[in-house]
Design a protein around this motif. Sequence first.
Motif, PDB file in Angstrom:
ATOM      1  N   PRO A  79       0.789  -1.230   0.000  1.00 45.78           N
ATOM      2  CA  PRO A  79       0.000   0.000   0.000  1.00 45.78           C
ATOM      3  C   PRO A  79       0.826   1.288   0.000  1.00 45.78           C
ATOM      4  CG  PRO A  79      -1.027  -1.593   1.447  1.00 45.78           C
ATOM      5  CD  PRO A  79       0.301  -2.172   1.046  1.00 45.78           C
ATOM      6  N   LEU A  80       2.132   1.211   0.275  1.00 41.65           N
ATOM      7  CA  LEU A  80       2.980   2.410   0.200  1.00 41.65           C
ATOM      8  C   LEU A  80       3.376   2.744  -1.230  1.00 41.65           C
ATOM      9  CD1 LEU A  80       5.371   1.956   3.280  1.00 41.65           C
ATOM     10  CD2 LEU A  80       3.169   3.161   3.159  1.00 41.65           C
ATOM     11  N   GLY A  81       2.940   1.957  -2.185  1.00 44.96           N
ATOM     12  CA  GLY A  81       3.231   2.233  -3.586  1.00 44.96           C
ATOM     13  C   GLY A  81       4.718   2.188  -3.884  1.00 44.96           C
ATOM     14  N   GLY A  82       5.204   3.194  -4.613  1.00 48.39           N
ATOM     15  CA  GLY A  82       6.605   3.250  -5.005  1.00 48.39           C
ATOM     16  C   GLY A  82       7.565   3.433  -3.856  1.00 48.39           C
ATOM     17  N   ASN A  83       7.074   3.784  -2.671  1.00 43.18           N
ATOM     18  CA  ASN A  83       7.937   3.955  -1.503  1.00 43.18           C
ATOM     19  C   ASN A  83       8.033   2.699  -0.637  1.00 43.18           C
ATOM     20  OD1 ASN A  83       6.622   7.236  -1.338  1.00 43.18           O
ATOM     21  ND2 ASN A  83       8.688   6.715  -2.000  1.00 43.18           N
ATOM     22  N   SER A  84       7.369   1.626  -1.053  1.00 37.35           N
ATOM     23  CA  SER A  84       7.476   0.368  -0.327  1.00 37.35           C
ATOM     24  C   SER A  84       8.934  -0.067  -0.279  1.00 37.35           C
ATOM     25  CB  SER A  84       6.639  -0.723  -1.006  1.00 37.35           C
ATOM     26  OG  SER A  84       6.844  -1.975  -0.397  1.00 37.35           O
ATOM     27  N   GLY A  85       9.444  -0.311   0.925  1.00 39.86           N
ATOM     28  CA  GLY A  85      10.839  -0.697   1.096  1.00 39.86           C
ATOM     29  C   GLY A  85      11.802   0.465   1.198  1.00 39.86           C
ATOM     30  N   GLY A  86      11.311   1.705   0.980  1.00 31.47           N
ATOM     31  CA  GLY A  86      12.167   2.881   1.024  1.00 31.47           C
ATOM     32  C   GLY A  86      12.103   3.597   2.360  1.00 31.47           C
ATOM     33  N   CYS A  87      12.962   4.626   2.512  1.00 29.89           N
ATOM     34  CA  CYS A  87      12.981   5.380   3.763  1.00 29.89           C
ATOM     35  C   CYS A  87      13.608   6.748   3.551  1.00 29.89           C
ATOM     36  CB  CYS A  87      13.775   4.619   4.824  1.00 29.89           C
ATOM     37  SG  CYS A  87      13.915   5.496   6.412  1.00 29.89           S
ATOM     38  N   PHE A  88      12.924   7.794   4.052  1.00 27.87           N
ATOM     39  CA  PHE A  88      13.494   9.125   4.077  1.00 27.87           C
ATOM     40  C   PHE A  88      13.896   9.460   5.503  1.00 27.87           C
ATOM     41  CE2 PHE A  88      13.128  13.677   4.885  1.00 27.87           C
ATOM     42  CZ  PHE A  88      13.993  14.186   3.918  1.00 27.87           C
ATOM     43  N   ASP A  89      15.185   9.505   5.781  1.00 26.16           N
ATOM     44  CA  ASP A  89      15.734   9.915   7.073  1.00 26.16           C
ATOM     45  C   ASP A  89      15.325   8.947   8.187  1.00 26.16           C
ATOM     46  OD1 ASP A  89      17.147  11.486   8.897  1.00 26.16           O
ATOM     47  OD2 ASP A  89      16.471  13.337   7.977  1.00 26.16           O
ATOM     48  N   THR A  90      15.654   9.307   9.419  1.00 25.29           N
ATOM     49  CA  THR A  90      15.409   8.421  10.562  1.00 25.29           C
ATOM     50  C   THR A  90      13.938   8.436  10.975  1.00 25.29           C
ATOM     51  OG1 THR A  90      15.974  10.206  12.080  1.00 25.29           O
ATOM     52  CG2 THR A  90      17.732   8.683  11.470  1.00 25.29           C
ATOM     53  N   GLY A  91      13.444   7.318  11.462  1.00 23.47           N
ATOM     54  CA  GLY A  91      12.069   7.225  11.933  1.00 23.47           C
ATOM     55  C   GLY A  91      11.173   6.372  11.061  1.00 23.47           C
ATOM     56  N   CYS A  92      11.691   5.853   9.933  1.00 21.91           N
ATOM     57  CA  CYS A  92      10.885   4.984   9.071  1.00 21.91           C
ATOM     58  C   CYS A  92      10.698   3.617   9.724  1.00 21.91           C
ATOM     59  CB  CYS A  92      11.571   4.784   7.729  1.00 21.91           C
ATOM     60  SG  CYS A  92      11.940   6.305   6.854  1.00 21.91           S
ATOM     61  N   GLY A  93       9.638   2.917   9.327  1.00 25.26           N
ATOM     62  CA  GLY A  93       9.422   1.567   9.812  1.00 25.26           C
ATOM     63  C   GLY A  93       7.960   1.302  10.110  1.00 25.26           C
ATOM     64  N   HIS A  94       7.712   0.327  10.981  1.00 24.49           N
ATOM     65  CA  HIS A  94       6.351  -0.052  11.338  1.00 24.49           C
ATOM     66  C   HIS A  94       6.278  -0.324  12.837  1.00 24.49           C
ATOM     67  CE1 HIS A  94       8.491  -3.837  10.765  1.00 24.49           C
ATOM     68  NE2 HIS A  94       7.560  -4.435  11.500  1.00 24.49           N
ATOM     69  N   THR A  95       5.090  -0.198  13.396  1.00 25.88           N
ATOM     70  CA  THR A  95       4.922  -0.369  14.837  1.00 25.88           C
ATOM     71  C   THR A  95       4.654  -1.809  15.230  1.00 25.88           C
ATOM     72  OG1 THR A  95       2.536   0.071  14.713  1.00 25.88           O
ATOM     73  CG2 THR A  95       4.002   1.960  15.110  1.00 25.88           C
ATOM     74  N   GLY A  96       4.288  -2.657  14.265  1.00 22.16           N
ATOM     75  CA  GLY A  96       3.738  -3.952  14.616  1.00 22.16           C
ATOM     76  C   GLY A  96       2.290  -3.765  15.049  1.00 22.16           C
TER      77      GLY A  96
END
Length: 268
Positions: free
Chosen positions: A176-193
């Motif tokens: 669902p993140l589209g073209g940003n799936s697997g990507g990251c801009f700066d610190t703080g990217c990820g998922h909470t579970g």
Amino acid sequence: MKFKTFASTVALCLAAGTASASPLFNSGIPAGWTSVGTTGTSGADGVVGLAPGSTTPYAWVSTNNGVNGVGLPGIGGSSSGSGQATNGSTLTSSLFGVTANTVLTFYFNFITSDGAGWADYAWARLLDASDNEVALIFTARTTPGGNSVPGSNMPAPGATLSPATVTIQNGTTWSPLGGNSGGCFDTGCGHTGWIESTYNIASAGNYKLQFGVVNWGDTSWQTGMALDGILVGGKPIEETNVPEPASLALIGLGLAGLAAARRRRKMV
């Protein structure tokens, strides 16, 4: 025999206001729910597996191809970006009725490819029948370190969360993140579970449950939220729907007829 037939008719009328007991998101977003922007359903996908105890798809909202003007008024504080919500998406349930002090529970999972000063946010809130906010259940936001629910410059959750402290885990691979799936801009990217939210609805009434997510300060580097396991008073939310006026009219006619049948039996 006539009395039994009338009773059966009333039972069918009562059942007319009750949705199927099948898993909520098994066939996509339920009829009667309202989507704005980009929403959908999914099975286990990348870093987002199925919700605890579930064997069926979950629903999600994403900022990817979201619409302008989505956001919470006065929410979010300042950032190193432009300091406001830009585009996003919402998913709102159909109307459901509760008695006082009914417990609402569900699971959510916040996933973001955006970090640092451009931190996006998500929320769940309770609305009345006219879409006015009754309660802000929780907010989630990118936080490079520490608690991400509610996250930086966001209000404290109205719900009880488990776990109580929510940290961002590495990994943003999620369709669902589209073209940003697997990507990251700066610190703080990820998922909470998956996080369990428990909220007490204090007053009896008819309500809607809304989930939303927005980009902050730009429309790049997408963010989303998965949700599942929605229970109202221990029942799946689709089993607590408010009957439509036509169904209520049928119930009234059925009960009136049942009362008349009883009177006739007493006269015999």
